[in-house]
Scaffold this motif. Structure first.
Motif, PDB file in Angstrom:
ATOM      1  N   ALA A  46      40.174  97.697  52.307  1.00  0.00           N
ATOM      2  CA  ALA A  46      38.812  98.111  52.075  1.00  0.00           C
ATOM      3  C   ALA A  46      37.855  97.565  53.162  1.00  0.00           C
ATOM      4  O   ALA A  46      37.217  98.440  54.028  1.00  0.00           O
ATOM      5  CB  ALA A  46      38.075  98.062  50.905  1.00  0.00           C
ATOM      6  N   THR A  47      38.177  96.577  53.575  1.00  0.00           N
ATOM      7  CA  THR A  47      37.512  95.675  54.760  1.00  0.00           C
ATOM      8  C   THR A  47      37.893  96.363  56.116  1.00  0.00           C
ATOM      9  O   THR A  47      37.017  96.495  56.786  1.00  0.00           O
ATOM     10  CB  THR A  47      37.876  93.907  54.687  1.00  0.00           C
ATOM     11  N   TYR A  48      39.251  96.219  56.174  1.00  0.00           N
ATOM     12  CA  TYR A  48      39.683  96.913  57.637  1.00  0.00           C
ATOM     13  C   TYR A  48      39.465  98.629  57.452  1.00  0.00           C
ATOM     14  O   TYR A  48      39.313  98.897  58.675  1.00  0.00           O
ATOM     15  CB  TYR A  48      41.036  96.491  57.617  1.00  0.00           C
ATOM     16  N   ALA A  49      39.372  99.066  56.724  1.00  0.00           N
ATOM     17  CA  ALA A  49      38.859 100.496  56.667  1.00  0.00           C
ATOM     18  C   ALA A  49      37.714 100.591  57.232  1.00  0.00           C
ATOM     19  O   ALA A  49      37.216 101.475  58.014  1.00  0.00           O
ATOM     20  CB  ALA A  49      39.269 101.076  55.287  1.00  0.00           C
ATOM     21  N   GLN A  50      36.780  99.815  56.858  1.00  0.00           N
ATOM     22  CA  GLN A  50      35.223  99.822  57.188  1.00  0.00           C
ATOM     23  C   GLN A  50      35.336  99.364  58.837  1.00  0.00           C
ATOM     24  O   GLN A  50      34.487 100.117  59.440  1.00  0.00           O
ATOM     25  CB  GLN A  50      34.451  98.836  56.509  1.00  0.00           C
ATOM     26  N   ALA A  86      36.500 102.396  60.740  1.00  0.00           N
ATOM     27  CA  ALA A  86      35.660 103.431  60.754  1.00  0.00           C
ATOM     28  C   ALA A  86      34.309 102.944  61.701  1.00  0.00           C
ATOM     29  O   ALA A  86      33.899 104.221  62.322  1.00  0.00           O
ATOM     30  CB  ALA A  86      34.913 103.577  59.357  1.00  0.00           C
ATOM     31  N   VAL A  87      33.782 102.082  61.598  1.00  0.00           N
ATOM     32  CA  VAL A  87      33.084 101.292  62.963  1.00  0.00           C
ATOM     33  C   VAL A  87      33.539 101.732  64.328  1.00  0.00           C
ATOM     34  O   VAL A  87      32.989 102.358  65.271  1.00  0.00           O
ATOM     35  CB  VAL A  87      32.556 100.091  62.782  1.00  0.00           C
ATOM     36  N   GLU A 126      33.547 105.393  65.257  1.00  0.00           N
ATOM     37  CA  GLU A 126      32.167 105.786  65.450  1.00  0.00           C
ATOM     38  C   GLU A 126      31.579 105.372  66.956  1.00  0.00           C
ATOM     39  O   GLU A 126      30.930 106.087  67.549  1.00  0.00           O
ATOM     40  CB  GLU A 126      31.216 105.030  64.408  1.00  0.00           C
ATOM     41  N   TYR A 161      26.114 100.639  64.162  1.00  0.00           N
ATOM     42  CA  TYR A 161      26.566  99.899  62.828  1.00  0.00           C
ATOM     43  C   TYR A 161      25.754  98.491  63.235  1.00  0.00           C
ATOM     44  O   TYR A 161      26.097  97.768  61.984  1.00  0.00           O
ATOM     45  CB  TYR A 161      27.874  99.604  63.473  1.00  0.00           C
ATOM     46  N   ARG A 186      22.870  98.214  60.967  1.00  0.00           N
ATOM     47  CA  ARG A 186      23.468  98.460  59.615  1.00  0.00           C
ATOM     48  C   ARG A 186      23.914  97.222  59.068  1.00  0.00           C
ATOM     49  O   ARG A 186      23.623  96.965  57.704  1.00  0.00           O
ATOM     50  CB  ARG A 186      24.177  99.650  59.363  1.00  0.00           C
ATOM     51  N   SER A 187      24.373  96.550  59.811  1.00  0.00           N
ATOM     52  CA  SER A 187      24.891  95.147  59.220  1.00  0.00           C
ATOM     53  C   SER A 187      23.877  94.153  58.846  1.00  0.00           C
ATOM     54  O   SER A 187      24.155  93.206  58.243  1.00  0.00           O
ATOM     55  CB  SER A 187      25.997  94.388  60.466  1.00  0.00           C
TER      56      SER A 187
END
Length: 287
Positions: A243-247, A250-251, A254, A263, A266-267
């Motif tokens: 999940a961490t690397y999927a995020q 995605a960044v 983008e 991004y 947003r962090s």
């Protein structure tokens, strides 16, 4: 020599397997383990897959015993909750190799481990009797080291190797699980099935605590459903790292697609929060 702190953590971790149900998140480095602690989980495990990937190698003992124990021990020395490590098949062909691995794990500060019955050489199931002998060697090594509450979580992998025949996989998992409990294992870990009906059936057929893994390819029953079914322990496996690397992926997509760096806004204060988290748990403070 084990410390009073390690003895207390081992007792606390073993007690989690005697009643109720708990979620065990799986970390791969110190910050991810500290996040699990800060989130309120009572213990944390390592994921062999996640630790291996973090070192740039694949799962299946490619990382080797020394690097796996170094990574897991570093986490155990920094995190105030009990830490258990996925030690794959125990790093060596004989029961004495497994015993040495457990002795080194305890020396590194760990209070439990997973031991699987997939043979890293053949990539198939090891003979059940041989796998049980390795479990017994691990249990005896922990007692000899002065940590009898060290949790040996015996993982059995028929669902990986007999996926085309779920009924045969279930029967084999039950036979092996009960054999490993008789050899002294604290808990039986059956990865892959995480649906409610299979969970209920495994709990009924296995004469001891059952560990399932969430976030498989099929839908996972909820914590409440699995707890009500009698499952003792629910591992997250490598899914937290995924999940961490999927995020992160995605960044990057983008940024490449839009050229925007929003991004970072947003962090928010995540980077500072992580730095504060690490500073609250200085090196060797929980050895």
């Amino acid at each position: 020599m084990v410390s009073p702190t390690q003895i207390e953590k081992a007792a606390r971790f073993a007690a989690l397997h005697r009643s109720g149900c708990f979620v065990l998140p799986n970390a791969w480095d110190i910050p991810s383990a500290l996040l699990c602690h800060e989130a309120g989980f009572p213990a944390v495990g390592t994921s062999s897959l996640a630790v291996a990937l973090a070192h740039g190698v694949l799962d299946g003992e490619e990382i080797g015993r020394d690097r796996m124990l170094a990574a897991s021990g570093a986490i155990a020395r920094r995190v105030p909750i009990p830490v258990t490590a996925d030690l794959e098949a125990g790093y060596g062909p004989s029961p004495s190799d497994v015993a040495e691995t457990v002795r080194m794990a305890i020396e590194a500060g760990l209070v439990g481990c997973n031991l699987e019955d997939t043979d890293p050489l053949t990539r198939g199931l090891a003979p059940a009797v041989r796998a049980a002998e390795r479990i017994a060697a691990a249990v005896q090594a922990a007692k000899a080291a002065g940590l009898p509450d060290f949790v040996v979580n015996a993982r059995t992998d028929p669902y990986y190797h007999q996926s085309a025949d779920p009924a045969a996989a279930f029967s084999e998992a039950v036979v092996r699980g009960n054999m490993y409990l008789q050899a002294g294992a604290t808990c039986v870990f059956v990865p892959v099935p995480s649906d409610l009906e299979t969970g209920k059936s495994l709990v009924t057929a296995i004469d001891g605590p059952v560990n399932l893994m969430a976030a498989q390819k099929v839908a996972t029953a909820s914590f409440r459903e699995l707890a009500n079914a009698g499952v003792r322990r629910i591992s997250m496996g490598g899914s937290l790292m995924a999940a961490t690397y999927a995020q992160a992926g995605a960044v990057l997509d983008e940024v490449r697609a839009s050229g925007s760096f929003d991004y970072a806004l947003r962090s928010g204060s995540a980077f500072r929060d992580l730095a504060r988290l690490v500073s609250r748990h200085p090196e060797d403070s929980h050895a």
